[in-house]
Write a protein that holds these residues in place. Structure first.
Motif, PDB file in Angstrom:
ATOM      1  N   VAL A 287       0.874  -1.165   0.000  1.00  0.00           N
ATOM      2  CA  VAL A 287       0.000   0.000   0.000  1.00  0.00           C
ATOM      3  C   VAL A 287       0.909   1.211   0.000  1.00  0.00           C
ATOM      4  N   VAL A 288       0.462   2.270  -0.672  1.00  0.00           N
ATOM      5  CA  VAL A 288       1.232   3.510  -0.686  1.00  0.00           C
ATOM      6  C   VAL A 288       0.223   4.648  -0.717  1.00  0.00           C
ATOM      7  N   GLY A 289       0.127   5.361   0.409  1.00  0.00           N
ATOM      8  CA  GLY A 289      -0.901   6.385   0.526  1.00  0.00           C
ATOM      9  C   GLY A 289      -2.270   5.757   0.335  1.00  0.00           C
ATOM     10  N   GLU A 290      -3.039   6.308  -0.585  1.00  0.00           N
ATOM     11  CA  GLU A 290      -4.375   5.769  -0.839  1.00  0.00           C
ATOM     12  C   GLU A 290      -4.356   4.741  -1.971  1.00  0.00           C
ATOM     13  N   GLN A 291      -3.164   4.420  -2.459  1.00  0.00           N
ATOM     14  CA  GLN A 291      -3.057   3.470  -3.569  1.00  0.00           C
ATOM     15  C   GLN A 291      -2.462   2.157  -3.081  1.00  0.00           C
ATOM     16  N   TRP A 292      -2.581   1.140  -3.924  1.00  0.00           N
ATOM     17  CA  TRP A 292      -1.917  -0.126  -3.626  1.00  0.00           C
ATOM     18  C   TRP A 292      -1.422  -0.735  -4.924  1.00  0.00           C
ATOM     19  N   GLY A 293      -0.676  -1.803  -4.831  1.00  0.00           N
ATOM     20  CA  GLY A 293      -0.180  -2.432  -6.037  1.00  0.00           C
ATOM     21  C   GLY A 293       0.674  -3.644  -5.741  1.00  0.00           C
ATOM     22  N   LYS A 294       1.233  -4.211  -6.824  1.00  0.00           N
ATOM     23  CA  LYS A 294       2.134  -5.358  -6.726  1.00  0.00           C
ATOM     24  C   LYS A 294       3.342  -5.018  -7.589  1.00  0.00           C
ATOM     25  N   VAL A 295       4.530  -5.083  -7.022  1.00  0.00           N
ATOM     26  CA  VAL A 295       5.730  -4.641  -7.733  1.00  0.00           C
ATOM     27  C   VAL A 295       5.932  -5.469  -9.002  1.00  0.00           C
ATOM     28  N   ARG A 296       5.735  -4.824 -10.161  1.00  0.00           N
ATOM     29  CA  ARG A 296       5.899  -5.499 -11.446  1.00  0.00           C
ATOM     30  C   ARG A 296       7.350  -5.388 -11.898  1.00  0.00           C
ATOM     31  N   ALA A 297       7.933  -4.222 -11.629  1.00  0.00           N
ATOM     32  CA  ALA A 297       9.342  -4.024 -11.980  1.00  0.00           C
ATOM     33  C   ALA A 297       9.937  -2.959 -11.078  1.00  0.00           C
ATOM     34  N   LEU A 298      11.225  -3.092 -10.829  1.00  0.00           N
ATOM     35  CA  LEU A 298      11.978  -2.088 -10.078  1.00  0.00           C
ATOM     36  C   LEU A 298      13.102  -1.611 -10.984  1.00  0.00           C
ATOM     37  N   ILE A 299      13.241  -0.284 -11.092  1.00  0.00           N
ATOM     38  CA  ILE A 299      14.271   0.267 -11.980  1.00  0.00           C
ATOM     39  C   ILE A 299      15.155   1.201 -11.168  1.00  0.00           C
ATOM     40  N   ASN A 300      16.459   0.931 -11.213  1.00  0.00           N
ATOM     41  CA  ASN A 300      17.381   1.741 -10.405  1.00  0.00           C
ATOM     42  C   ASN A 300      17.726   3.061 -11.089  1.00  0.00           C
ATOM     43  N   ASP A 301      18.600   3.851 -10.454  1.00  0.00           N
ATOM     44  CA  ASP A 301      18.917   5.186 -10.955  1.00  0.00           C
ATOM     45  C   ASP A 301      19.747   5.150 -12.230  1.00  0.00           C
ATOM     46  N   LYS A 302      20.218   3.976 -12.629  1.00  0.00           N
ATOM     47  CA  LYS A 302      20.954   3.862 -13.879  1.00  0.00           C
ATOM     48  C   LYS A 302      20.061   3.342 -14.991  1.00  0.00           C
ATOM     49  N   GLY A 303      18.775   3.230 -14.709  1.00  0.00           N
ATOM     50  CA  GLY A 303      17.828   2.773 -15.722  1.00  0.00           C
ATOM     51  C   GLY A 303      17.799   1.269 -15.880  1.00  0.00           C
ATOM     52  N   GLU A 304      18.439   0.543 -14.959  1.00  0.00           N
ATOM     53  CA  GLU A 304      18.474  -0.916 -15.061  1.00  0.00           C
ATOM     54  C   GLU A 304      17.374  -1.545 -14.211  1.00  0.00           C
ATOM     55  N   ARG A 305      16.839  -2.663 -14.698  1.00  0.00           N
ATOM     56  CA  ARG A 305      15.868  -3.403 -13.900  1.00  0.00           C
ATOM     57  C   ARG A 305      16.600  -4.171 -12.820  1.00  0.00           C
ATOM     58  N   VAL A 306      16.089  -4.100 -11.602  1.00  0.00           N
ATOM     59  CA  VAL A 306      16.695  -4.838 -10.494  1.00  0.00           C
ATOM     60  C   VAL A 306      15.619  -5.674  -9.809  1.00  0.00           C
ATOM     61  N   ASP A 307      16.042  -6.700  -9.085  1.00  0.00           N
ATOM     62  CA  ASP A 307      15.083  -7.588  -8.426  1.00  0.00           C
ATOM     63  C   ASP A 307      14.685  -7.083  -7.049  1.00  0.00           C
ATOM     64  N   GLN A 308      15.574  -6.288  -6.440  1.00  0.00           N
ATOM     65  CA  GLN A 308      15.262  -5.797  -5.108  1.00  0.00           C
ATOM     66  C   GLN A 308      16.014  -4.514  -4.789  1.00  0.00           C
ATOM     67  N   ALA A 309      15.532  -3.823  -3.764  1.00  0.00           N
ATOM     68  CA  ALA A 309      16.162  -2.583  -3.319  1.00  0.00           C
ATOM     69  C   ALA A 309      16.133  -2.527  -1.798  1.00  0.00           C
ATOM     70  N   GLY A 310      17.306  -2.380  -1.198  1.00  0.00           N
ATOM     71  CA  GLY A 310      17.422  -2.356   0.258  1.00  0.00           C
ATOM     72  C   GLY A 310      17.398  -0.939   0.811  1.00  0.00           C
ATOM     73  N   PRO A 311      17.689  -0.788   2.115  1.00  0.00           N
ATOM     74  CA  PRO A 311      17.639   0.524   2.768  1.00  0.00           C
ATOM     75  C   PRO A 311      18.484   1.595   2.086  1.00  0.00           C
ATOM     76  N   SER A 312      17.929   2.778   1.952  1.00  0.00           N
ATOM     77  CA  SER A 312      18.566   3.959   1.359  1.00  0.00           C
ATOM     78  C   SER A 312      18.690   3.892  -0.156  1.00  0.00           C
ATOM     79  N   VAL A 313      18.123   2.875  -0.781  1.00  0.00           N
ATOM     80  CA  VAL A 313      18.218   2.751  -2.238  1.00  0.00           C
ATOM     81  C   VAL A 313      16.982   3.380  -2.891  1.00  0.00           C
TER      82      VAL A 313
END
Ligand code: GTP
Ligand code: MG
Length: 370
Positions: A287-313
């Motif tokens: 849930v995020v604010g009044e929205q919800w969802g299921k993580v379909r993709a995560l994209i890092n600051d270099k434009g690459e798809r990643v599988d996960q993101a830890g603290p401060s990322v």
């Protein structure tokens, strides 16, 4: 009245919802995971689990229980989150661009970089730093207002040819209100009319006493154009970060703050999220604010798809059902039903609040006319 959904309480404590329901039962409160309990009961439960209650705002239903503490043994060091602030055109974005260019580790250089306003850089000495570029301070302000204080360090950019300006003072006040340490970057020092000492003197008038004036606030003369002083600035940040001893638990369900969000024609709603606790993974339901969802993709600051993101990322999150707002908190939950339930509950609560505010205004207007 201040209330919280049992599931949400469990989520914020990073405890199993079944354990929370059990704890409530022991206290004589019969509630399912989708039911709400009042703040006082919630507080008892939180203490029962050995967590600490932090009341951020008494008036905001959603912020009754904002943060709970992890057990010390679960904590690991995390990168500092640095927000670049300062007056318009003083060079915030240029400085961040220059920092990224000088510190991108070999192999990553030349890649297409997504402009998400949040970046991680690795310094020559190996320190990882997360930077936020916040135009107009909007995200920073709304995040602070919602109690999601994401920033660890503020870098105050002041152009040496323009000195202290209204938004400089605003930024100083933001940093102060958030109790976040500040580092002053005196920028545009390559310019012929640059006067770094004028900046230092004017900062004094706002009770910012830099090291060069025998104070405690680190100050560095830099130029985003020539690259002067950038290494020194990164060192100053790394030093400040070390003092803060920042930690987070990467092994709990993720929680993060929305830095910015937009509706993308091709990709649907996209949110840039800065993970604060836990690790956000592909497939996670949230849930995020009044929205919800299921993580379909995560994209890092270099434009690459990643599988996960830890603290401060910082990552772009795809898979939202709607567009959240900057400053909204993202929480991973167990099932879609829960996610939908909490989002609906929040939506209704926000609607009620707006309706109440609207009614109050109408009454005021009536009174004024009478
Ligand atoms: P906003 O996001 O609009 O608040 O501006 P900003 O603070 O991000 O400033 P930006 O980086 O966009 O820079 C504004 C202008 O100043 C640009 O034309 C930059 O090229 C110039 N500039 C930034 N840093 C320096 C510097 O160190 N030296 C010189 N000479 N120019 C600079
Ligand atoms: Mg900018």
């Amino acid at each position: 009245p201040e209330t919280i959904v049992v599931q949400e309480l469990a989520n914020r404590m990073a405890e199993r919802v079944a354990d929370v329901v059990k704890a409530l039962m022991k206290m004589g409160v019969m509630a399912t995971m989708n039911q709400t309990i009042d703040a006082d009961t919630a507080e008892l439960v939180i203490e029962e689990f050995g967590h600490k209650v932090v009341r951020v705002s008494d008036s905001d239903v959603e912020q009754v229980i904002e943060q709970v503490e992890d057990k010390p043994e679960d904590l690991q060091p995390r990168p500092p989150i640095i927000t670049i602030m300062g007056h318009v055109d003083h060079g915030k974005t240029s400085l961040l661009d220059a920092i990224r260019k000088t510190s991108v580790v070999s192999g990553e250089a030349g890649g297409i970089t997504q402009h998400i306003g949040a970046y991680q850089v690795t310094t020559e000495s190996g320190a990882v730093l997360s930077f936020l570029d916040t135009p107009g301070h909007a995200a920073f302000t709304s995040m602070r207002a919602r109690g999601a204080n994401v920033t660890d360090i503020v870098v105050l950019v002041v152009a040496a040819d323009d000195s202290v300006m209204p938004q400089t003072i605003e930024a100083i006040n933001h940093a102060r209100a958030a109790k976040v340490p500040m580092i002053v970057a005196i920028n545009k020092c390559d310019k012929p009319d640059a006067d770094a000492n004028k900046v230092r003197t004017e900062l004094l008038q706002h009770e910012v006493v830099v090291e060069a004036m025998s104070g405690e606030v680190q100050d560095v003369e830099v130029s985003a154009i020539t690259g002067k002083g950038l290494d020194e600035l990164l060192e100053a940040i790394a030093l400040q970060a070390e003092i803060l001893e920042l930690q987070a638990n990467p092994d709990r369900s993720a929680m993060g703050a929305v830095i910015e969000a937009k509706l993308d024609i091709g990709r649907g709603p996209v949110a840039t999220v800065l993970v604060q606790h836990g690790t956000l993974k592909r497939g996670d339901i949230f849930v995020v604010g009044e929205q919800w969802g299921k993580v379909r993709a995560l994209i890092n600051d270099k434009g690459e798809r990643v599988d996960q993101a830890g603290p401060s990322v910082p990552v772009e999150v795809l898979g939202l059902n709607g567009t959240p707002e900057a400053g909204d908190v993202l929480n991973v939950v167990e099932t879609e039903a829960q996610a939908r339930e909490i989002a609906d509950y929040r939506h209704q609560a926000a609607k009620d609040k707006r309706a109440a505010a609207g009614a109050a205004t109408t009454l005021e207007q009536l009174m004024a006319k009478a």
